[in-house]
Design a protein around this motif. Sequence first.
Motif, PDB file in Angstrom:
ATOM      1  N   GLN A  95       0.967  -8.825 -11.502  1.00  0.00           N
ATOM      2  CA  GLN A  95       2.097  -9.335 -10.730  1.00  0.00           C
ATOM      3  C   GLN A  95       1.590 -10.432  -9.805  1.00  0.00           C
ATOM      4  O   GLN A  95       0.546 -10.265  -9.162  1.00  0.00           O
ATOM      5  N   TYR A  96       2.314 -11.541  -9.743  1.00  0.00           N
ATOM      6  CA  TYR A  96       1.843 -12.661  -8.945  1.00  0.00           C
ATOM      7  C   TYR A  96       2.673 -12.846  -7.675  1.00  0.00           C
ATOM      8  O   TYR A  96       2.355 -12.276  -6.644  1.00  0.00           O
ATOM      9  N   ASP A  97       3.775 -13.584  -7.790  1.00  0.00           N
ATOM     10  CA  ASP A  97       4.498 -13.935  -6.557  1.00  0.00           C
ATOM     11  C   ASP A  97       5.575 -12.936  -6.145  1.00  0.00           C
ATOM     12  O   ASP A  97       6.058 -12.985  -5.022  1.00  0.00           O
ATOM     13  N   LEU A  98       5.942 -12.031  -7.037  1.00  0.00           N
ATOM     14  CA  LEU A  98       6.979 -11.052  -6.675  1.00  0.00           C
ATOM     15  C   LEU A  98       6.495  -9.622  -6.942  1.00  0.00           C
ATOM     16  O   LEU A  98       6.995  -8.950  -7.836  1.00  0.00           O
ATOM     17  N   PRO A  99       5.526  -9.171  -6.157  1.00  0.00           N
ATOM     18  CA  PRO A  99       5.009  -7.818  -6.381  1.00  0.00           C
ATOM     19  C   PRO A  99       6.075  -6.765  -6.046  1.00  0.00           C
ATOM     20  O   PRO A  99       7.071  -7.085  -5.391  1.00  0.00           O
ATOM     21  N   PHE A 100       5.855  -5.530  -6.471  1.00  0.00           N
ATOM     22  CA  PHE A 100       6.828  -4.474  -6.184  1.00  0.00           C
ATOM     23  C   PHE A 100       7.000  -4.248  -4.680  1.00  0.00           C
ATOM     24  O   PHE A 100       8.037  -3.791  -4.239  1.00  0.00           O
ATOM     25  N   SER A 101       5.964  -4.544  -3.898  1.00  0.00           N
ATOM     26  CA  SER A 101       6.094  -4.285  -2.456  1.00  0.00           C
ATOM     27  C   SER A 101       5.128  -5.151  -1.661  1.00  0.00           C
ATOM     28  O   SER A 101       4.141  -5.641  -2.199  1.00  0.00           O
ATOM     29  N   ASN A 102       5.438  -5.309  -0.361  1.00  0.00           N
ATOM     30  CA  ASN A 102       4.519  -6.001   0.551  1.00  0.00           C
ATOM     31  C   ASN A 102       4.758  -5.572   2.004  1.00  0.00           C
ATOM     32  O   ASN A 102       5.620  -4.747   2.279  1.00  0.00           O
ATOM     33  N   HIS A 103       3.957  -6.136   2.909  1.00  0.00           N
ATOM     34  CA  HIS A 103       4.089  -5.913   4.367  1.00  0.00           C
ATOM     35  C   HIS A 103       4.112  -4.446   4.786  1.00  0.00           C
ATOM     36  O   HIS A 103       5.094  -3.976   5.353  1.00  0.00           O
ATOM     37  N   GLY A 104       3.043  -3.730   4.517  1.00  0.00           N
ATOM     38  CA  GLY A 104       2.976  -2.340   4.968  1.00  0.00           C
ATOM     39  C   GLY A 104       1.845  -2.139   5.956  1.00  0.00           C
ATOM     40  O   GLY A 104       1.228  -3.103   6.412  1.00  0.00           O
ATOM     41  N   PHE A 105       1.587  -0.897   6.273  1.00  0.00           N
ATOM     42  CA  PHE A 105       0.438  -0.591   7.135  1.00  0.00           C
ATOM     43  C   PHE A 105       0.052   0.868   6.975  1.00  0.00           C
ATOM     44  O   PHE A 105       0.855   1.694   6.529  1.00  0.00           O
ATOM     45  N   LEU A 106      -1.195   1.161   7.325  1.00  0.00           N
ATOM     46  CA  LEU A 106      -1.666   2.546   7.367  1.00  0.00           C
ATOM     47  C   LEU A 106      -2.430   2.713   8.670  1.00  0.00           C
ATOM     48  O   LEU A 106      -3.279   1.889   9.005  1.00  0.00           O
ATOM     49  N   PHE A 173     -10.542   3.771   6.037  1.00  0.00           N
ATOM     50  CA  PHE A 173      -9.299   3.390   5.367  1.00  0.00           C
ATOM     51  C   PHE A 173      -9.274   3.926   3.936  1.00  0.00           C
ATOM     52  O   PHE A 173      -8.296   4.508   3.487  1.00  0.00           O
ATOM     53  N   LEU A 174     -10.393   3.735   3.235  1.00  0.00           N
ATOM     54  CA  LEU A 174     -10.472   4.186   1.847  1.00  0.00           C
ATOM     55  C   LEU A 174     -10.317   5.700   1.742  1.00  0.00           C
ATOM     56  O   LEU A 174      -9.627   6.213   0.864  1.00  0.00           O
ATOM     57  N   GLN A 175     -10.978   6.402   2.663  1.00  0.00           N
ATOM     58  CA  GLN A 175     -10.895   7.868   2.620  1.00  0.00           C
ATOM     59  C   GLN A 175      -9.467   8.335   2.887  1.00  0.00           C
ATOM     60  O   GLN A 175      -8.964   9.227   2.214  1.00  0.00           O
ATOM     61  N   ASP A 176      -8.812   7.708   3.870  1.00  0.00           N
ATOM     62  CA  ASP A 176      -7.431   8.089   4.188  1.00  0.00           C
ATOM     63  C   ASP A 176      -6.491   7.742   3.032  1.00  0.00           C
ATOM     64  O   ASP A 176      -5.572   8.495   2.728  1.00  0.00           O
TER      65      ASP A 176
END
Length: 480
Positions: A95-106, A173-176
Amino acid sequence: MNYKTNIGLEIHVQLKTKSKMFCGCDNNAEGKEPNTVVCPICAGYPGVLPVANKQAIEWTIKTALALNCKIAKYSKFDRKHYFYPDLPKNYQISQYDLPFSNHGFLEIESGENPPAGGKKIHIRRVHLEEDAGKLLHPEGRDDSLVDLNRAGTPLMEVVTEPNITSPGEAKQFLQDLRIILRYLEVSDADMEKGHLRCDANISIRKENEKELGIPVEIKNMNSFKMVEKALVYEEKRQKELLEDKEKVERETRGWIDTKGITVSQRGKEEAPDYRYFPEPDLPPFKFSDKYIADLKNNLPELPAEREKRFIKELKINHKDAKNLVSDRLLADFYEEVIAQKADPQKAANWVLVEMLGRLNKKGLDITQNRILPTELAALIKKIESKEISGTIAKEIFEEMFESGKAVPDIIKEKGLKLLTDETSLNKIVQKIIQENFRVVCDYKKGKVAALQFLIGLVMRETKGQANPNTIKKLLEEKLR
Ligand SMILES: [Zn+2]
């Protein structure tokens, strides 16, 4: 000179769907002969038509929701072109310019004294693509072999913004993330088995500089420890370059674990190099608000929420809550113990120290545990009601751990019973007092600890089978 570090991660997650991403081939090729789980579609024959795996798309959106991402209402797949011997099509569906999702956080808590509420690691996007095959390099041969079993496996990619500021944070981050993937049951997320693969980009800049430094990409890290080690190495290497007024090259470097160094592999490709264009064989997707809301409402309770609930409702300490929720099945087991009205903090100690400790020592995981939660609860309640001493409890627990038997059966089989007969206990108490004249004197002079010492001696004499409260009562009577 002080420097600042910025790290961004690209994590590829192998989804454990039944079939592959665009064909009906079995997605579990583990242990299978090379090139036996392959069809014309995943082998990249010309003229075949891919059909997207609905489950893989749903799981990607679920994961994105768990990572607080915005879900795209309109999305599509694209072709990413490159030549590689294990990629017969010469392009990867991604997927290039229209991915299934964006702008998140953990939010993660890393280091000795993490900030309250944790630190937000920003997620740029979560998208879906297919994996390539594998090159095998058997010993004793001077050529390489291609195995296409893995070709077409659904691969979810999680990309973070470069606001991770230390190698330790990257590891956390990876572990979580792994814990979340396991809660969602979308991947086994075992890094050693390649279910979770991580590339990292890292840049260093002088403290007073606003712009990020030149990023270097690191590959070939197969464990959390390797990610941290490689980043620590690279952070140091780049600092030294800057100290010597040299330039950091924009490149891809590979981690050589046996040597503990990174080495230059190639210059970094840019997006135009791949000649992306929309995948013509797969129509774009439209997701309704209801579809997204339904997926969101069906998310399981996630580890962070569960941890908060354990602390707030069960009043157990922060560290224990964190450790319990780190494995969904362990936390499930714990909740079953609590459901039997066992004391929450005591149950946490038994589960984490005694049970998990023994499992770890034997190299077993929670699925191999033989103790029934109802029996552990029964044991804890027997200690509470002073029916058994701590020593006896440990003995019962040991047997329960080995055989999975029930508490009453173990007590019966081992002939473990409590000495509640006060006449015989009194004799022992009398004996201990006579043999320990000096301790008795100390007690008479007001030394409280002396009584505890005498209780201990009686306990030892009775092989831990007597109720400590009864002993205390009898000792006090005699001493008076
Ligand atoms: Zn196939």
